[in-house]
Design a protein around this motif. Structure first.
Motif, PDB file in Angstrom:
ATOM      1  N   PHE A 232       2.843  -9.198 -65.403  1.00  0.00           N
ATOM      2  CA  PHE A 232       2.289  -7.894 -65.081  1.00  0.00           C
ATOM      3  C   PHE A 232       1.396  -8.036 -63.856  1.00  0.00           C
ATOM      4  CE2 PHE A 232      -0.573 -10.102 -67.856  1.00  0.00           C
ATOM      5  CZ  PHE A 232      -1.845  -9.794 -67.403  1.00  0.00           C
ATOM      6  N   ASP A 233       1.151  -6.931 -63.184  1.00  0.00           N
ATOM      7  CA  ASP A 233       0.234  -6.914 -62.057  1.00  0.00           C
ATOM      8  C   ASP A 233      -1.182  -6.646 -62.573  1.00  0.00           C
ATOM      9  OD1 ASP A 233       2.366  -7.324 -60.395  1.00  0.00           O
ATOM     10  OD2 ASP A 233       2.593  -5.215 -59.850  1.00  0.00           O
ATOM     11  N   ALA A 234      -2.145  -7.292 -61.957  1.00  0.00           N
ATOM     12  CA  ALA A 234      -3.535  -7.153 -62.381  1.00  0.00           C
ATOM     13  C   ALA A 234      -4.417  -6.966 -61.157  1.00  0.00           C
ATOM     14  CB  ALA A 234      -3.983  -8.378 -63.173  1.00  0.00           C
ATOM     15  N   LEU A 235      -5.609  -6.462 -61.392  1.00  0.00           N
ATOM     16  CA  LEU A 235      -6.568  -6.229 -60.325  1.00  0.00           C
ATOM     17  C   LEU A 235      -7.792  -7.099 -60.545  1.00  0.00           C
ATOM     18  CD1 LEU A 235      -7.548  -4.474 -57.862  1.00  0.00           C
ATOM     19  CD2 LEU A 235      -8.601  -2.962 -59.564  1.00  0.00           C
TER      20      LEU A 235
ATOM     21  N   ALA B  54       2.470 -10.431 -60.804  1.00  0.00           N
ATOM     22  CA  ALA B  54       3.197 -11.213 -61.809  1.00  0.00           C
ATOM     23  C   ALA B  54       2.302 -12.224 -62.528  1.00  0.00           C
ATOM     24  CB  ALA B  54       4.404 -11.912 -61.175  1.00  0.00           C
ATOM     25  N   VAL B  55       1.190 -11.736 -63.068  1.00  0.00           N
ATOM     26  CA  VAL B  55       0.321 -12.573 -63.898  1.00  0.00           C
ATOM     27  C   VAL B  55       0.992 -12.789 -65.250  1.00  0.00           C
ATOM     28  CG1 VAL B  55      -1.927 -12.708 -65.038  1.00  0.00           C
ATOM     29  CG2 VAL B  55      -1.750 -11.750 -62.731  1.00  0.00           C
TER      30      VAL B  55
ATOM     31  N   VAL C  70      -5.714 -18.350 -62.272  1.00  0.00           N
ATOM     32  CA  VAL C  70      -5.621 -17.681 -63.568  1.00  0.00           C
ATOM     33  C   VAL C  70      -4.889 -18.632 -64.511  1.00  0.00           C
ATOM     34  CG1 VAL C  70      -4.744 -15.698 -64.856  1.00  0.00           C
ATOM     35  CG2 VAL C  70      -5.556 -15.399 -62.508  1.00  0.00           C
ATOM     36  N   ALA C  71      -5.451 -18.848 -65.686  1.00  0.00           N
ATOM     37  CA  ALA C  71      -4.838 -19.785 -66.626  1.00  0.00           C
ATOM     38  C   ALA C  71      -4.877 -19.240 -68.035  1.00  0.00           C
ATOM     39  CB  ALA C  71      -5.556 -21.138 -66.575  1.00  0.00           C
TER      40      ALA C  71
ATOM     41  N   GLN D  73       1.002 -22.899 -67.262  1.00  0.00           N
ATOM     42  CA  GLN D  73       0.129 -21.777 -67.598  1.00  0.00           C
ATOM     43  C   GLN D  73      -0.971 -21.550 -66.581  1.00  0.00           C
ATOM     44  OE1 GLN D  73      -0.849 -24.733 -68.558  1.00  0.00           O
ATOM     45  NE2 GLN D  73      -2.654 -24.756 -69.864  1.00  0.00           N
ATOM     46  N   VAL D  74      -1.144 -22.440 -65.600  1.00  0.00           N
ATOM     47  CA  VAL D  74      -2.131 -22.245 -64.544  1.00  0.00           C
ATOM     48  C   VAL D  74      -1.407 -21.679 -63.319  1.00  0.00           C
ATOM     49  CG1 VAL D  74      -3.847 -23.323 -63.056  1.00  0.00           C
ATOM     50  CG2 VAL D  74      -3.499 -24.185 -65.386  1.00  0.00           C
ATOM     51  N   GLN D  75      -1.814 -20.484 -62.892  1.00  0.00           N
ATOM     52  CA  GLN D  75      -1.249 -19.855 -61.703  1.00  0.00           C
ATOM     53  C   GLN D  75      -2.302 -19.823 -60.606  1.00  0.00           C
ATOM     54  OE1 GLN D  75       0.120 -16.227 -64.095  1.00  0.00           O
ATOM     55  NE2 GLN D  75       1.588 -16.280 -62.408  1.00  0.00           N
ATOM     56  N   VAL D  76      -1.879 -20.169 -59.386  1.00  0.00           N
ATOM     57  CA  VAL D  76      -2.757 -20.133 -58.222  1.00  0.00           C
ATOM     58  C   VAL D  76      -2.246 -19.051 -57.281  1.00  0.00           C
ATOM     59  CG1 VAL D  76      -3.691 -21.435 -56.274  1.00  0.00           C
ATOM     60  CG2 VAL D  76      -3.274 -22.588 -58.463  1.00  0.00           C
ATOM     61  N   PHE D  77      -3.146 -18.144 -56.897  1.00  0.00           N
ATOM     62  CA  PHE D  77      -2.802 -17.011 -56.039  1.00  0.00           C
ATOM     63  C   PHE D  77      -3.551 -17.130 -54.712  1.00  0.00           C
ATOM     64  CE2 PHE D  77      -2.296 -15.624 -60.404  1.00  0.00           C
ATOM     65  CZ  PHE D  77      -1.119 -14.895 -60.394  1.00  0.00           C
TER      66      PHE D  77
END
Length: 288
Positions: free
Chosen positions: A50-53, A70-71, A88-89, A101-105
């Motif tokens: 999902f998209d997040a702010l 795409a979180v 975000v993890a 499970q760890v995403q880097v943006f």
């Protein structure tokens, strides 16, 4: 018992109060961040990105918005990378979910890398060099670990000589160093992986179950505890081999009430506290 009152620090702008707060933190430079979604996560949402702010409010009160695409984490941890971008993890890794499970943006909210840091993440804090510190609760892997933003494992508490490290109760990351308290022996631990002489120092400590720690010079404060000690603020002096208690009191909200359900973030001499509905951060500063 003496009471210490938290000081209001940062507020989520009212324009965003209609969104659900997934998580929130205060970064190593003192900027507060809220990760917002349009609705409360549901159990059946696990496989749906999902998209997040992200709403960021700096110490001067200036707000900045970043849309993340795409979180995957529904109950996440969040922190900001130096120079922009976010980590975000997901706190848990289930067999049916993506183990990365760890995403880097990046600063534009686009995913640039992802990796696995292991199940049962209790704390996730980024330091001034962009290293990602992860403290685990009693699962596998246990302990404290440090990762680069590309997923390179740069430090581990394995064989570091930290006694009774089964659950990282408290983690404080400031500059490029970390301080921790861990179940079962509750020592105060200083971790400086890039220091060639004694990268890990350990002091015996009699304060049990604290959820946050603040350090300033030779002074230390522990916040939280078990049962009736959940609002305890215990002060101590760091000696040669142990922490010597000096004072015990209570930490309260600005209006004098007990905090109740909360989030905490330890950064150097500061302990940041956030309570429901999680739109405001307050601060205790050991240096004030």
């Amino acid at each position: 018992m003496q009471k210490t009152v938290l000081v209001p620090y940062a507020h989520l702008p009212h324009a965003h109060h209609d969104r659900h707060v997934l998580t929130s933190t205060v970064d190593v430079f003192g900027t507060a961040h809220w990760l917002l979604a349009d609705r409360v996560p549901q159990p059946g949402d696990a496989a749906r990105p999902f998209d997040a702010l992200v709403v960021s409010v700096d110490p001067d009160g200036n707000a900045e918005l970043t849309e993340l695409s795409a979180v995957r984490a529904r109950w996440p941890h969040l922190d900001r990378l130096p120079g922009g971008g976010f980590v975000v993890a997901a706190s848990r890794v289930r067999r049916y979910e993506d183990t990365h499970q760890v995403q880097v943006f990046d600063a534009l909210g686009r995913e640039t890398s992802s990796f696995s840091a292991g199940d049962a993440i209790e704390h996730l804090l980024v330091d001034e060099d962009g290293q990602i510190w992860v403290g685990h609760f009693d699962e596998n892997p246990i302990g404290i670990h440090r990762w680069s933003s590309t997923g390179r494992h740069t430090w581990t508490s394995d064989d570091a000589g930290i006694p009774g490290l089964f659950d990282c109760d408290a983690l404080n990351v400031s500059g490029t160093a970390a301080w921790a308290c861990a179940y079962t022996d509750f020592p105060l631990v200083e971790i400086r992986p890039d220091r060639t002489d004694r990268p890990v120092r350990v002091w015996a400590n009699r304060v049990r179950g604290s959820h946050a720690v603040a350090v300033h010079g030779e002074r230390v404060a522990f916040y939280g505890g078990y049962g009736e000690a959940r609002d305890r603020l215990a002060h101590g002096e760091i000696g040669e081999t142990s922490v010597e208690p000096t004072d015990v009191g209570l930490l309260t909200l600005p209006d004098g009430a007990a905090p109740g359900r909360r989030r905490v973030a330890g950064r150097g001499s500061r302990i940041y506290v956030q309570t429901e509905p999680f739109t405001t951060w307050c601060v205790f500063d050991l240096n004030s």
